[in-house]
Design a protein around this motif. Structure first.
Motif, PDB file in Angstrom:
ATOM      1  N   ASP A  34    -125.379  38.643 -58.388  1.00  0.00           N
ATOM      2  CA  ASP A  34    -123.860  37.937 -60.123  1.00  0.00           C
ATOM      3  C   ASP A  34    -123.895  36.754 -59.527  1.00  0.00           C
ATOM      4  O   ASP A  34    -124.390  35.029 -59.833  1.00  0.00           O
ATOM      5  CB  ASP A  34    -124.029  38.598 -60.781  1.00  0.00           C
ATOM      6  CG  ASP A  34    -123.670  39.977 -61.321  1.00  0.00           C
ATOM      7  OD1 ASP A  34    -125.306  39.769 -61.711  1.00  0.00           O
ATOM      8  OD2 ASP A  34    -123.073  40.811 -61.742  1.00  0.00           O
ATOM      9  N   CYS A  35    -123.199  36.776 -58.220  1.00  0.00           N
ATOM     10  CA  CYS A  35    -122.858  35.947 -57.149  1.00  0.00           C
ATOM     11  C   CYS A  35    -123.308  34.530 -56.327  1.00  0.00           C
ATOM     12  O   CYS A  35    -123.065  33.486 -56.522  1.00  0.00           O
ATOM     13  CB  CYS A  35    -121.332  35.367 -56.849  1.00  0.00           C
ATOM     14  SG  CYS A  35    -119.684  36.320 -57.453  1.00  0.00           S
ATOM     15  N   ALA A  36    -124.293  35.342 -55.810  1.00  0.00           N
ATOM     16  CA  ALA A  36    -124.988  34.873 -55.330  1.00  0.00           C
ATOM     17  C   ALA A  36    -126.249  33.980 -56.153  1.00  0.00           C
ATOM     18  O   ALA A  36    -127.025  33.181 -55.048  1.00  0.00           O
ATOM     19  CB  ALA A  36    -125.718  35.727 -54.407  1.00  0.00           C
ATOM     20  N   GLY A  37    -126.684  34.280 -56.948  1.00  0.00           N
ATOM     21  CA  GLY A  37    -128.196  33.970 -57.377  1.00  0.00           C
ATOM     22  C   GLY A  37    -129.147  34.681 -56.611  1.00  0.00           C
ATOM     23  O   GLY A  37    -129.305  35.360 -56.673  1.00  0.00           O
ATOM     24  N   SER A  38    -129.478  33.105 -56.843  1.00  0.00           N
ATOM     25  CA  SER A  38    -131.067  33.685 -55.250  1.00  0.00           C
ATOM     26  C   SER A  38    -130.268  33.489 -53.614  1.00  0.00           C
ATOM     27  O   SER A  38    -131.610  33.140 -52.873  1.00  0.00           O
ATOM     28  CB  SER A  38    -131.852  32.025 -55.894  1.00  0.00           C
ATOM     29  OG  SER A  38    -131.411  30.820 -55.583  1.00  0.00           O
ATOM     30  N   CYS A  39    -129.682  32.877 -53.404  1.00  0.00           N
ATOM     31  CA  CYS A  39    -128.909  33.535 -51.701  1.00  0.00           C
ATOM     32  C   CYS A  39    -129.817  34.303 -51.429  1.00  0.00           C
ATOM     33  O   CYS A  39    -129.659  35.906 -52.016  1.00  0.00           O
ATOM     34  CB  CYS A  39    -127.607  32.610 -51.387  1.00  0.00           C
ATOM     35  SG  CYS A  39    -126.914  31.140 -52.755  1.00  0.00           S
ATOM     36  N   MET A  40    -129.743  33.531 -50.223  1.00  0.00           N
ATOM     37  CA  MET A  40    -130.372  35.237 -49.236  1.00  0.00           C
ATOM     38  C   MET A  40    -129.301  35.774 -48.776  1.00  0.00           C
ATOM     39  O   MET A  40    -128.046  35.062 -48.839  1.00  0.00           O
ATOM     40  CB  MET A  40    -131.004  34.335 -47.961  1.00  0.00           C
ATOM     41  CG  MET A  40    -132.558  34.480 -48.033  1.00  0.00           C
ATOM     42  SD  MET A  40    -133.314  34.463 -46.758  1.00  0.00           S
ATOM     43  CE  MET A  40    -133.754  31.741 -46.766  1.00  0.00           C
ATOM     44  N   VAL A  41    -128.825  37.017 -48.929  1.00  0.00           N
ATOM     45  CA  VAL A  41    -127.399  37.722 -48.669  1.00  0.00           C
ATOM     46  C   VAL A  41    -128.023  38.602 -47.511  1.00  0.00           C
ATOM     47  O   VAL A  41    -128.805  39.800 -47.201  1.00  0.00           O
ATOM     48  CB  VAL A  41    -126.482  38.486 -49.035  1.00  0.00           C
ATOM     49  CG1 VAL A  41    -125.735  38.910 -49.262  1.00  0.00           C
ATOM     50  CG2 VAL A  41    -126.358  37.497 -50.551  1.00  0.00           C
TER      51      VAL A  41
END
Length: 111
Positions: free
Chosen positions: A5-12
């Protein structure tokens, strides 16, 4: 999940440890490394397992997956591997990326 939810479309990418993460403030429970403005240059690769003689192949598989998302070799690699066969994983990454690409990171473990 809360992270998604916090990262959105960011790669993690992540690993785990039983005690936490060392920071300038001491021992913390969560650590995040973020890059701003470089998303077009970041890629992630993984392998489902690292076990004995398959560790080198797993490192190479993860490196190939990450490199397939790029048109050139990475500037550096951040590795997070299960403990026990880190050297073989490194050999697999070097097999794909060569000796000129720096590799940072290591094991994620409880010891």
């Amino acid at each position: 999940s809360a992270l998604k939810d916090c990262a959105g479309s960011c790669m993690v990418m992540g690993g785990t440890s039983s005690a936490g993460v060392l920071s300038a403030s001491g021992l913390e429970k969560v650590g995040v490394l973020a890059f701003r403005g470089t998303t077009q240059r970041c890629s992630i690769g993984s392998s489902a397992y690292v076990d004995g003689c398959a560790a080198r192949a797993a490192g190479a598989e993860a490196a190939r997956e990450a490199c397939a998302q790029r048109s050139d070799l990475p500037d550096f690699v951040i590795m997070c591997a299960a403990p026990g066969h880190e050297e073989a994983v490194l050999e697999g990454i070097v097999e794909v990326c060569g000796h000129e690409v720096p590799i940072y990171g290591g094991s994620a473990s409880d010891e």
